[in-house]
Design an enzyme around this catalytic site. Structure first.
Site, PDB file in Angstrom:
ATOM      1  N   GLU A 184       4.095  -4.587  12.292  1.00 35.91           N
ATOM      2  CA  GLU A 184       3.165  -3.478  12.038  1.00 35.91           C
ATOM      3  C   GLU A 184       2.025  -4.061  11.219  1.00 35.91           C
ATOM      4  O   GLU A 184       2.187  -4.349  10.033  1.00 35.91           O
ATOM      5  CB  GLU A 184       3.873  -2.366  11.246  1.00 35.91           C
ATOM      6  CG  GLU A 184       5.014  -1.714  11.983  1.00 35.91           C
ATOM      7  CD  GLU A 184       4.543  -0.723  13.037  1.00 35.91           C
ATOM      8  OE1 GLU A 184       3.318  -0.552  13.212  1.00 35.91           O
ATOM      9  OE2 GLU A 184       5.402  -0.127  13.691  1.00 35.91           O
ATOM     10  N   CYS A 226      -3.253   0.968   6.543  1.00 37.44           N
ATOM     11  CA  CYS A 226      -3.405   0.154   7.750  1.00 37.44           C
ATOM     12  C   CYS A 226      -4.177   0.930   8.795  1.00 37.44           C
ATOM     13  O   CYS A 226      -4.953   0.379   9.550  1.00 37.44           O
ATOM     14  CB  CYS A 226      -2.045  -0.203   8.297  1.00 37.44           C
ATOM     15  SG  CYS A 226      -0.994   1.228   8.543  1.00 37.44           S
ATOM     16  N   GLU A 244       7.812   1.541  14.748  1.00 35.57           N
ATOM     17  CA  GLU A 244       8.788   2.081  13.810  1.00 35.57           C
ATOM     18  C   GLU A 244       8.776   3.600  13.997  1.00 35.57           C
ATOM     19  O   GLU A 244       7.905   4.139  14.662  1.00 35.57           O
ATOM     20  CB  GLU A 244       8.411   1.734  12.359  1.00 35.57           C
ATOM     21  CG  GLU A 244       8.384   0.245  12.046  1.00 35.57           C
ATOM     22  CD  GLU A 244       9.758  -0.427  12.001  1.00 35.57           C
ATOM     23  OE1 GLU A 244      10.777   0.281  12.160  1.00 35.57           O
ATOM     24  OE2 GLU A 244       9.799  -1.651  11.822  1.00 35.57           O
ATOM     25  N   ASN A 303       0.793  -1.239   0.000  1.00 33.10           N
ATOM     26  CA  ASN A 303       0.000   0.000   0.000  1.00 33.10           C
ATOM     27  C   ASN A 303       0.822   1.284   0.000  1.00 33.10           C
ATOM     28  O   ASN A 303       0.395   2.297  -0.538  1.00 33.10           O
ATOM     29  CB  ASN A 303      -1.017  -0.016   1.146  1.00 33.10           C
ATOM     30  CG  ASN A 303      -0.385  -0.189   2.496  1.00 33.10           C
ATOM     31  OD1 ASN A 303       0.715  -0.695   2.623  1.00 33.10           O
ATOM     32  ND2 ASN A 303      -1.083   0.242   3.524  1.00 33.10           N
TER      33      ASN A 303
END
Ligand code: NAD
Length: 494
Positions: free
Chosen positions: A256, A290, A468, A158
């Site tokens: 993630e 996400c 992150e 994405n």
């Protein structure tokens, strides 16, 4: 870079500083999501290539002085990469749009984010340090932070370049050698980026990219005995599998994963701003985020006023090929993804949802060959509907209303995920008290999903482990060693 780099639309595997076809010579056509026509060809790795990449990375880690040199050298190399990428920003943005479908405006923002990440993290490469710890007696104790060795990075489609480099850059800053497996649908910008490494002063073999099917290549990389850590961005389902393999080998992981993020609109919110922000949070990147703000809970007193605004925004959003001037929402990434999103919209109807806007494929015949779904808003779905509970990864907003703050928090937290939540209110106390009660790794107030290289990005519950970005991210890719020295000095006489 050699061999395949010369052919404009042909991409190889980048292993040990060479770009070359895979072991079996297999290639795959890369399709433009706006037309489903092939425009490039990419090499497909097999497990022998995956192991070869791990071998090359380990050799470079041991034999080059990437890890052992002063961090200032890595800092300079990352900064050089920032400049090389910035000079090519438009080329990379166009390539990202062709490969993934997002609008050119969105791709430019993504590439800009990567440039900023390189700049920000470059400044950390020479600031990786330990501490001195007071201990009893005639001793000296200190810690150092060492690179891990070979780190494996597996990324989704994405935000192809951005999410690949989000973990690769801090791993490089810490002195590791990296093997990256980008999503098989969208590997082109990651491969193009790896082509820049040599000229930036990154030793050959320190940054390797292998494209191939996740189940085979991703797993082979994680299971390889040389793998020292895994950074995975993708679905919760695959994340769980990786966590299991990593646990069996006691490997550190950063995961993630997915989300079904709530957006809460309180009665005192600025409804015009909220509606615009909600639109960005679900129609941006055609909803393939996400942290898409995909579940709206609005106070019942302002429900109709907000829904009216959202309907207007959805219907005014210009859907079109990402490279076309004025396009505000591009196609979704593939025919499969389109079918998945359309199936969710049908489920919404079946579950008694009221389609307020959109509700299917774009009807413009010019767009028929591409994967264009209309920006869609569905209201009044039961809480148990799959449309309310599962990640759709498309431009579909599910809206419900709430009666008071407790109700709002209950709805927001009623999910297996915990990535992101947003709150729209003008009241400071509501903003802060609700933000603290939300089970989400990231909360924004009066702001659509927005992030910067300096702000941590990570989720709770099924949305992941670790984070992150941010000042401490480089530590993810180091290990801490404690060193205790007996100074052997005799006791001083009183
Ligand atoms: P995916 O899980 O299908 O694939 C992600 C990557 O894992 C790809 O490179 C894929 O090839 C690889 N892979 C697949 N099976 C594997 C296996 N068994 N072992 C090792 N690797 C494997 O996800 P996707 O469809 O590419 O991306 C969409 C998902 O990613 C969504 O769920 C989205 O929420 C999530 N995502 C999360 C974040 C975040 O920061 N939390 C960001 C973007 C996307």
């Amino acid at each position: 870079m050699t061999d395949m780099a010369a052919a404009a639309e042909s991409y190889g595997l980048v292993i040990g500083g060479r770009e070359a076809p895979g072991n079996r010579g297999e290639t795959r056509n890369v399709l433009d999501p706006a037309t489903n026509q092939p425009f490039a060809e990419v090499a497909v790795a097999d497990t022998a290539d995956a192991h070869h990449a791990m071998e090359a990375a380990e050799a470079a880690f041991r034999e080059s002085n990437w890890a052992t040199d002063d961090g200032a050298r890595r800092s300079k190399a990352l900064l050089a990469l920032a400049r090389l990428l910035e000079e090519r920003q438009e080329l990379f943005a166009r390539l990202e749009t062709r490969n993934m479908g997002k609008t050119l405006r969105e791709s430019r923002i993504d590439v800009g984010f990567v440039v900023r990440t390189l700049e920000y993290i470059s400044g950390l490469a020479d600031k990786i340090q330990g501490e001195t710890i007071p201990v009893p007696g005639s001793r000296f104790d200190y810690t150092i932070r060492e690179p891990l060795g070979v780190t494996v990075h597996i990324s989704p489609w994405n935000y192809p370049l951005l999410l690949a480099l989000r973990s690769v850059v801090p791993a490089l800053a810490a002195g590791n050698a990296v093997v990256l497996k980008p999503a098989s649908l969208t590997p082109l910008t990651a491969i193009s980026f790896a082509r820049l490494a040599h000229d930036a002063g990154v030793p050959d073999g320190i940054l390797n990219v292998v494209n191939g099917p996740g189940g085979a290549i991703g797993e082979a990389l994680v299971r390889d005995p040389r793998c020292r850590s895994v950074s995975f961005t993708g679905s919760s389902e695959v994340g769980l599998k990786i966590a299991e393999i990593a646990a069996s080998r006691l490997l550190p992981v950063t995961l993630e994963l997915g989300g079904k993020s709530p957006v809460l609109v309180f009665p005192d919110a600025d409804l015009d701003r909220a509606a615009r922000g909600i639109g960005q949070g679900i129609f941006g990147n055609a909803g393939q985020m996400c942290w898409a703000a995909s579940r709206l809970a609005v106070h019942e007193s302002v429900r109709d006023a907000l829904m009216e605004r959202l309907k207007k925004i959805a219907e005014a959003t210009k859907v079109g090929p990402g490279l076309e001037d004025g396009a505000e929402m591009g196609p979704v990434v593939s025919r499969e993804q389109e079918a998945r999103v359309l199936e969710f919209i049908e489920t919404a109807r079946h579950d008694g949802g009221k389609v307020v806007a959109g509700g299917g494929k774009a009807s413009d015949p010019r767009l028929a060959a591409g994967n264009f779904v209309l920006p869609t808003v569905v209201a009044d779905l039961p809480a148990a509907s799959r449309v309310v509970r599962e990640e759709i990864f498309g431009p579909v907003l599910a809206a419900v209303s709430f009666s008071d703050a407790d109700d709002a928090v209950r709805i927001a937290n009623d999910t297996a995920y915990g990535l992101f939540a947003s709150v729209w209110t003008r009241d400071l106390a509501t903003a802060h008290t609700i933000a603290r009660r939300l089970e989400a790794g990231m909360v924004s107030v009066n702001e659509p999903p927005t992030t910067f290289p300096q702000t941590p990005f990570g989720g709770f519950k099924q949305s992941g482990v670790g984070f992150e970005q941010g000042l401490r991210v480089v530590e993810n890719y180091t290990r801490r060693k404690n060193i205790l020295v007996n100074l052997g000095a005799t006791k001083r006489k009183a």
